[in-house]
Design an enzyme around this catalytic site. Structure first.
Site, PDB file in Angstrom:
ATOM      1  N   GLU A 157       0.809  -1.223   0.000  1.00  0.00           N
ATOM      2  CA  GLU A 157       0.000   0.000   0.000  1.00  0.00           C
ATOM      3  C   GLU A 157       0.845   1.276   0.000  1.00  0.00           C
ATOM      4  O   GLU A 157       0.824   2.065   0.957  1.00  0.00           O
ATOM      5  CB  GLU A 157      -0.969  -0.005   1.180  1.00  0.00           C
ATOM      6  N   GLU A 313      -6.607  -8.007  -0.787  1.00  0.00           N
ATOM      7  CA  GLU A 313      -7.035  -8.103   0.608  1.00  0.00           C
ATOM      8  C   GLU A 313      -8.512  -7.776   0.704  1.00  0.00           C
ATOM      9  O   GLU A 313      -9.012  -6.898  -0.012  1.00  0.00           O
ATOM     10  CB  GLU A 313      -6.298  -7.078   1.486  1.00  0.00           C
TER      11      GLU A 313
HETATM   12  C1  GAL Z   1      -4.480  -2.946   4.811  1.00  0.00           C
HETATM   13  C2  GAL Z   1      -3.017  -3.329   4.982  1.00  0.00           C
HETATM   14  C3  GAL Z   1      -2.868  -4.600   5.782  1.00  0.00           C
HETATM   15  C4  GAL Z   1      -3.733  -4.553   7.004  1.00  0.00           C
HETATM   16  C5  GAL Z   1      -5.160  -4.283   6.603  1.00  0.00           C
HETATM   17  C6  GAL Z   1      -6.146  -4.255   7.757  1.00  0.00           C
HETATM   18  O1  GAL Z   1      -4.631  -1.624   4.452  1.00  0.00           O
HETATM   19  O2  GAL Z   1      -2.401  -3.516   3.727  1.00  0.00           O
HETATM   20  O3  GAL Z   1      -1.515  -4.791   6.127  1.00  0.00           O
HETATM   21  O4  GAL Z   1      -3.268  -3.561   7.873  1.00  0.00           O
HETATM   22  O5  GAL Z   1      -5.217  -3.042   5.964  1.00  0.00           O
HETATM   23  O6  GAL Z   1      -7.448  -4.011   7.286  1.00  0.00           O
END
Ligand code: GAL
Ligand code: ZN
Length: 677
Positions: A157, A313
């Site tokens: 990110e 994710e």
């Molecule tokens: C994302 C990040 C992850 C984790 C996740 C939690 O933005 O890439 O490492 O922190 O959020 O929702």
């Protein structure tokens, strides 16, 4: 002929997995064996590893220890799984920050950060680039051709900016190059004579900030461009050893929802596949609205590389960082996973596989909770998603052929938000783009989200809401598109400023857009929040809010007129034949209705087919993917009500039951996936 472009060519199947942090359990590796068994049980076939492992992989400068990564990659491999391998630059080890403070960012106040947090390194620092390059080279040498590894996850990110002396000088060099080392050229481009801001030399320029000059719009805009440029430069540097030693594997960066500070269109050519992290705030209001906004970003990431992307994710249940952290209701877990696939994702991946025991993300949703078993509601829904992905595997790699597109431009958003004028409480650019996208979503029409400089030739209809900043290249692109037969839909504020935020002279919309649209815009009435105006089109009347632009038809046909105010009787919407195409202009912001009515007809006239042959009930939408031979249609219900019957376009195979069907019934948060032969 069947045509597919899998996100991961070396593994042409849906990836179903999660961010996995086995290094957090090095003190009790029995957990790893439990994980392997649970991964199989969960129908997971992939894990993203190494994202935050730098401190374990290089505990002391130049002393590498890959033993844990060797072991876990082998374990996943022999368990039948695949790996997306991350470069660890998202969080550096303590020794690095202590020995080389230049890797830490400097903020607006000129103060350098201490070692803390993550995602906060200086992108310019030669030391950081060197150290990242060194560990990336080691990783690429060691795992770049490993049969389990299917893609590279570069850093995590990317975000943020740094104002250290190195970045300031890099900014000045960026400007020197852009303005041919000619300070007078920059002075003119930024209109620095205003308030006596003239620069005598590039050396005088500083990043705009809280305590530095921030009133020159050209400066502000170029700083934002520089931040994207520098981030991209860093990505390219990170990727260099990987591209050299692991040329067959695609690289991706995981991008975000509504991310403001980086122009992702500019980053697209640094990566092979797009991926993103999707965390909608489900159930906070109308889920149909939330689904549609999420769909906008799925569409954007698909459009970014014009091929399948990865959902890198998502949470299997809840997150931990919103004001209120609510789990997804039963049904929404699987539906939201399928939404990504419907819009072109070749994966469903979660953050995170196993909940960490301590620190800030210990309460974040995970496939495996602190109970450590597969006996939970969340685990079972992940299992189900994995089962479905296996059943629909033939869809992996298929493409979306959208005939409609919406132009969304970060630079335009930055320029609009910086503009002092209109409503200073917020221009609502993002929301306005969502509003136009909604029309397509509600009709079940596939829609790309593109940059104003994209190749428009494949689209029958292009909507460019609030495209305030249009440079010459964009004007030419839009003009050629219409001349060649395209239908272009513009709105109020179109073509107000050029590339460096100087207003176009000679009337709006700037340059050739006046002829393309056959109009001249003279003034804009910004309405107070309690005010409304109206526009009439035929026998229908529409409510207007926020903006009523006063335009003159100069050749265009008037489609709608203002019904009240001092501009009653003047055009509120027009259309103009230009070359072989059509340019439609909406001069005002409607609450809902005017854009729907205008687009309704344009969609029909442009021959754009909705995916389903009927009007869809509230909360229901449909999207499609194709391999050139088969068409796959996803029907999704984001309401908590059963939808009795939605007609399909003829007889189709239900991929989940194998039956031939002509319609579908959808339970609350239900969906169906169908194949047309
Ligand atoms: C994302 C990040 C992850 C984790 C996740 C939690 O933005 O890439 O490492 O922190 O959020 O929702
Ligand atoms: Zn810096």
């Amino acid at each position: 002929m069947v045509q597919k472009r899998h996100a991961c060519q070396s593994y042409p199947h849906f990836l179903h997995g999660a961010d996995y942090n086995p290094e957090q359990w090095l003190h009790d590796k029995s957990i790893w064996d439990v994980d392997m068994a649970l991964m199989q049980q969960a129908n997971c076939n992939e894990m993203s590893v190494g994202i935050f492992s730098w401190a374990k992989l290089e505990p002391r400068e130049g002393e590498y220890d890959f033993s844990f990564l060797d072991e876990i990659i082998e374990k996943i491999h022999s368990n039948g799984g695949k790996v997306i391998l991350a470069t660890p630059s998202g969080a550096r080890p303590r020794w690095l920050a202590e020995k080389y403070p230049e890797v830490l960012r400097v903020g607006h106040d000129g103060v350098r950060e201490h070692f803390r947090g993550r995602h906060n390194h200086c992108y310019t620092s030669p030391v950081y680039r060197e150290k990242v390059g060194a560990i990336n080279r080691k990783l690429a040498e060691r795992y770049g051709n490993h049969p389990a590894v299917v893609a590279w996850h570069i850093s995590n990110e990317y975000s943020g900016e740094c104002r250290c002396p190195l970045c300031q000088e890099a900014f000045r060099n960026f400007l020197r190059e852009k303005y041919d080392n000619d300070i007078q050229k920059l002075n003119l481009a930024w209109w620095t004579t205003f308030w006596s801001k003239t620069f005598d030399s590039f050396d005088q320029i500083e990043a705009p900030g809280k305590h530095t000059e921030n009133g020159l719009h050209g400066l502000n805009l170029d700083w934002r461009r520089f931040v994207t440029h520098q981030t991209k430069d860093f990505i390219l540097a990170e990727c260099a050893p990987i591209r050299e030693l692991s040329p067959k594997l695609p690289v991706t960066i995981n991008m975000m929802f509504e991310f403001y500070d980086l122009n992702y269109h500019q980053l697209a050519d640094a990566i092979d596949i797009a991926s993103w992290d999707s965390y909608p705030e489900w159930h906070n209001g109308d889920d149909a609205v939330i689904a549609q906004k999420t769909a906008f970003w799925h569409d954007l990431y698909r459009s970014l590389k014009k091929r399948p992307f990865l959902l890198m994710e998502s949470t299997p249940s809840l997150v931990n960082w919103k004001s209120y952290n609510k789990p997804k209701k039963p049904g929404m877990d699987v539906l939201s996973a399928m939404q990504a696939v419907a819009h072109g994702s070749d994966s469903v991946q979660y953050f995170q596989w196993r909940k960490s025991r301590g620190s800030s993300e210990k309460l974040h949703g995970a496939v495996v909770g602190h109970d450590g078993t597969g006996d939970t509601r969340v685990f079972r829904s992940v299992q189900k998603t994995g089962q479905i992905l296996k059943q629909i595997d033939e869809i992996c790699g298929t493409l979306t052929q959208a005939k409609a597109a919406i132009v969304f431009d970060w630079e335009n958003m930055w320029a609009l938000d910086d503009a002092q004028g209109y409503a200073n409480v917020g221009k609502q650019y993002m929301n306005t783009c969502y509003e136009y996208h909604r029309v397509f979503w509600e009709k079940g029409i596939d829609c790309d989200i593109i940059s104003p400089k994209a190749d428009l030739s494949g689209y029958a209809l292009v909507v460019a809401p609030m495209l305030y900043m249009t440079d010459e290249e964009t004007i030419e692109n839009l003009k050629q598109y219409v001349a060649a037969g395209g239908t272009l839909y513009g709105t109020y504020m179109l073509g107000t400023v050029n590339e460096t935020d100087l207003c176009w002279l000679g009337g709006m919309p700037g340059g050739a857009l006046k002829e393309v649209f056959g109009i001249l815009a003279e003034e804009i009435d910004t309405l107070y929040p309690h005010e409304q105006q109206h526009a009439g089109m035929g026998d229908r009347e529409f409510t207007l809010v926020d903006y009523c632009e006063v335009i003159h038809a100069k050749g265009a046909r008037v489609l709608a007129e203002y019904a009240d105010g001092w501009y009653a009787g003047m055009p509120a919407a027009t259309e103009n034949r230009y070359g072989k195409g059509l340019a439609v202009y909406q001069a005002c912001r409607d609450r809902e209705g005017l854009k729907d009515a205008l687009l309704d007809r344009l969609i029909r006239d442009a021959g754009i087919q909705p995916n389903l042959p009927c009007a869809l009930p509230h909360g229901v939408t449909a999207h499609s993917r194709t391999d050139g031979v088969h068409t796959y249609i996803f029907v999704e219900n984001y309401s908590d009500q059963t939808v009795e019957e939605v007609a399909l376009p003829g007889s189709m195979t239900d991929l989940l039951t194998g039956e031939n069907v002509t319609s579908v019934q959808l339970p609350p948060y239900g969906f169906g996936i169908f194949r047309k032969e």
